[in-house]
Design a protein around this motif. Structure first.
Motif, PDB file in Angstrom:
ATOM      1  N   ARG A 196     -32.187  -7.391  46.352  1.00 48.67           N
ATOM      2  CA  ARG A 196     -32.489  -6.378  47.471  1.00 48.67           C
ATOM      3  C   ARG A 196     -31.619  -5.196  47.210  1.00 48.67           C
ATOM      4  O   ARG A 196     -30.150  -5.286  47.160  1.00 48.67           O
ATOM      5  CB  ARG A 196     -31.934  -6.929  48.910  1.00 48.67           C
ATOM      6  N   PHE A 200     -29.968 -13.332  51.673  1.00 51.51           N
ATOM      7  CA  PHE A 200     -29.169 -12.059  51.174  1.00 51.51           C
ATOM      8  C   PHE A 200     -27.999 -11.958  51.695  1.00 51.51           C
ATOM      9  O   PHE A 200     -27.197 -11.195  51.295  1.00 51.51           O
ATOM     10  CB  PHE A 200     -30.039 -10.883  51.290  1.00 51.51           C
ATOM     11  N   VAL A 236     -36.948  -5.053  48.217  1.00 53.49           N
ATOM     12  CA  VAL A 236     -36.675  -6.389  47.658  1.00 53.49           C
ATOM     13  C   VAL A 236     -37.805  -6.188  46.409  1.00 53.49           C
ATOM     14  O   VAL A 236     -38.751  -5.998  46.382  1.00 53.49           O
ATOM     15  CB  VAL A 236     -37.341  -7.403  48.656  1.00 53.49           C
TER      16      VAL A 236
END
Length: 125
Positions: A36, A10, A108
């Motif tokens: 996310r 991420f 998430v």
């Protein structure tokens, strides 16, 4: 030989969507989109994302793991609950949500992330 592995981070998303009081970092891995969401204290879908989505409620369904913070959710039929760190939620289309307290919410999302915070010409959510 087997299928090669995939690994992403991420810290280097393929796409980032920013909106007031929050952001979505998106990865595409294993044929799926994983998002996310980081939502700051004061964030509320109906205030911060509704103008981008162009819908009355969030129409993106979600299947989410809650990493941190407290998220309050109200569904279209009026049910209301809080989701906290360590929980998994499956939300249908048609809901509002907001951050409770002073800690950012991080989730998430395995389902609905690719449509989140898109304009109505792109589907909305």
């Amino acid at each position: 030989m087997g299928t090669p592995y995939e690994q992403q981070d991420f810290a280097a998303p393929i796409e980032t969507r920013e909106f007031p009081n929050g952001r979505l970092d998106l990865l595409r891995i294993g044929g799926a989109d994983i998002g996310r969401l980081t939502l700051q204290p004061g964030w509320r879908w109906s205030t911060d994302v509704k103008p981008v989505a162009g819908t009355e409620l969030c129409e993106a369904p979600h299947f989410q793991y809650h990493v941190s913070g407290t998220l309050r959710v109200r569904t279209a039929d009026g049910a209301e609950f809080e989701a906290v760190a360590g929980q998994v939620t499956a939300l249908p289309s048609g809901h509002d949500a907001w951050v409770v307290g002073d800690e950012p919410v991080v989730v998430v999302d395995w389902w609905g992330a690719s449509d989140y915070a898109r304009g109505t010409s792109e589907q909305g959510g």
